[in-house]
Design a protein around this motif. Structure first.
Motif, mmCIF file in Angstrom:
data_model
loop_
_atom_site.group_PDB
_atom_site.id
_atom_site.type_symbol
_atom_site.label_atom_id
_atom_site.label_comp_id
_atom_site.label_asym_id
_atom_site.label_seq_id
_atom_site.Cartn_x
_atom_site.Cartn_y
_atom_site.Cartn_z
ATOM 1 N N LYS A 1 0.987 -1.144 0.029
ATOM 2 C CA LYS A 1 -0.202 -0.022 -0.104
ATOM 3 C C LYS A 1 0.739 1.131 -0.117
ATOM 4 C CE LYS A 1 -2.842 -1.074 3.529
ATOM 5 N NZ LYS A 1 -4.214 -1.085 4.167
ATOM 6 N N SER B 1 0.916 -5.331 -3.383
ATOM 7 C CA SER B 1 -0.308 -5.094 -2.716
ATOM 8 C C SER B 1 -1.536 -6.079 -3.057
ATOM 9 C CB SER B 1 -0.986 -3.774 -2.598
ATOM 10 O OG SER B 1 0.186 -3.044 -1.846
ATOM 11 N N ARG B 2 -1.582 -6.066 -4.416
ATOM 12 C CA ARG B 2 -2.904 -6.976 -5.096
ATOM 13 C C ARG B 2 -2.429 -8.473 -4.801
ATOM 14 N NH1 ARG B 2 -6.563 -5.107 -8.194
ATOM 15 N NH2 ARG B 2 -8.071 -6.452 -9.274
ATOM 16 N N ASP C 1 -2.181 -1.664 -7.485
ATOM 17 C CA ASP C 1 -3.670 -1.405 -7.409
ATOM 18 C C ASP C 1 -4.197 -2.612 -6.461
ATOM 19 O OD1 ASP C 1 -3.067 -2.899 -9.837
ATOM 20 O OD2 ASP C 1 -5.419 -2.988 -10.121
ATOM 21 N N TRP C 2 -5.105 -2.098 -5.647
ATOM 22 C CA TRP C 2 -6.072 -3.016 -4.700
ATOM 23 C C TRP C 2 -7.406 -2.570 -4.367
ATOM 24 C CZ3 TRP C 2 -6.945 -0.879 -0.016
ATOM 25 C CH2 TRP C 2 -6.360 0.505 0.347
ATOM 26 N N GLU C 3 -7.565 -1.229 -4.453
ATOM 27 C CA GLU C 3 -8.698 -0.318 -4.194
ATOM 28 C C GLU C 3 -10.038 -1.248 -4.665
ATOM 29 O OE1 GLU C 3 -6.129 0.944 -5.422
ATOM 30 O OE2 GLU C 3 -5.396 2.218 -3.982
ATOM 31 N N ASP C 4 -9.750 -1.833 -5.734
ATOM 32 C CA ASP C 4 -11.173 -2.447 -6.413
ATOM 33 C C ASP C 4 -11.526 -3.995 -5.763
ATOM 34 O OD1 ASP C 4 -8.756 -3.308 -7.656
ATOM 35 O OD2 ASP C 4 -10.078 -3.964 -9.285
ATOM 36 N N ASP D 1 -14.177 -6.632 0.218
ATOM 37 C CA ASP D 1 -13.568 -6.256 1.610
ATOM 38 C C ASP D 1 -12.683 -7.249 2.319
ATOM 39 O OD1 ASP D 1 -14.841 -3.606 1.525
ATOM 40 O OD2 ASP D 1 -16.664 -4.255 2.664
ATOM 41 N N LYS E 1 -9.211 -6.731 1.064
ATOM 42 C CA LYS E 1 -8.886 -5.974 1.630
ATOM 43 C C LYS E 1 -8.357 -6.161 3.166
ATOM 44 C CE LYS E 1 -11.070 -2.510 -1.135
ATOM 45 N NZ LYS E 1 -12.128 -1.256 -1.215
ATOM 46 N N SER F 1 -4.709 -5.854 4.599
ATOM 47 C CA SER F 1 -4.348 -5.274 5.987
ATOM 48 C C SER F 1 -3.572 -6.327 6.919
ATOM 49 C CB SER F 1 -5.719 -4.604 6.690
ATOM 50 O OG SER F 1 -6.197 -3.600 5.877
#
Length: 128
Positions: free
Chosen positions: A54, A81-82, A97-100, A103, A106, A110
Motif C-alpha cells: 500500500k 499489494s494486489r 492497485d488493490w482498491e477495487d 472487503d 482488503k 491489511s
C-alpha cells in the motif's frame, strides 16, 4: 474460544527491535533495483531488498524468502499489494492497485501490512 474466533496476533515469536518509521520518498525505479539481486556490500548498501505494501516500503533484507531463490522473491522490488490481498504468488498479480478488491481481500491485505510492520523496518513511501 474457538481458534477461528480468536483475534489475530501478528506479533513475531521473538520481538524485533525496529527503527522509527521513515517517510523517505522512494521512486519506482529505485524500488525495482531493490529486488534482492544486487549484492549488498557493507560499505555500499545502495540496493537492499525492499517490498512495498500500500505504498509503504519495508526493508526485508536478510530474509532469504525474498532472495532470488526464495519463495517470495516475486514480491521483492515491487509493491505487490494486489498479490498479497489475493494470496497469490503470480507475477502478474504483483502490482500496487488493490482498491477495487472485495472487503475480505482488503482485510487480508491489511493483515499482511500489520504482519510486515511488526517485523520489518519502514524505510519510506513509494513516489510515483
Amino acid at each position: 474460544m474457538a481458534e477461528a474466533d480468536k483475534p489475530k496476533s501478528f506479533a513475531p515469536k521473538e520481538p524485533h527491535k525496529l527503527n522509527p518509521p521513515k517517510d523517505t520518498p522512494i521512486d519506482l525505479s529505485h524500488l525495482a533495483k531493490c529486488n534482492g539481486t544486487a549484492p549488498v556490500q557493507s560499505n555500499n548498501p545502495s540496493y537492499p531488498t525492499y517490498v512495498a505494501i500500500k505504498g509503504t516500503v519495508f526493508d526485508v533484507s536478510g530474509n532469504t524468502a525474498y532472495a532470488p531463490e526464495g519463495a517470495y522473491h516475486v514480491f521483492a522490488g515491487k509493491d505487490p499489494s494486489r498479490a498479497l490481498a489475493l494470496s497469490s504468488l503470480k507475477p502478474e498479480d504483483c502490482r500496487s492497485d488493490w482498491e477495487d478488491l472485495a472487503d475480505k481481500e482488503k482485510q487480508v491485505l491489511s493483515d499482511w501490512f500489520t504482519f510486515f510492520s511488526k517485523r520489518y523496518n519502514i524505510v519510506g513511501q513509494v513516489r510515483s
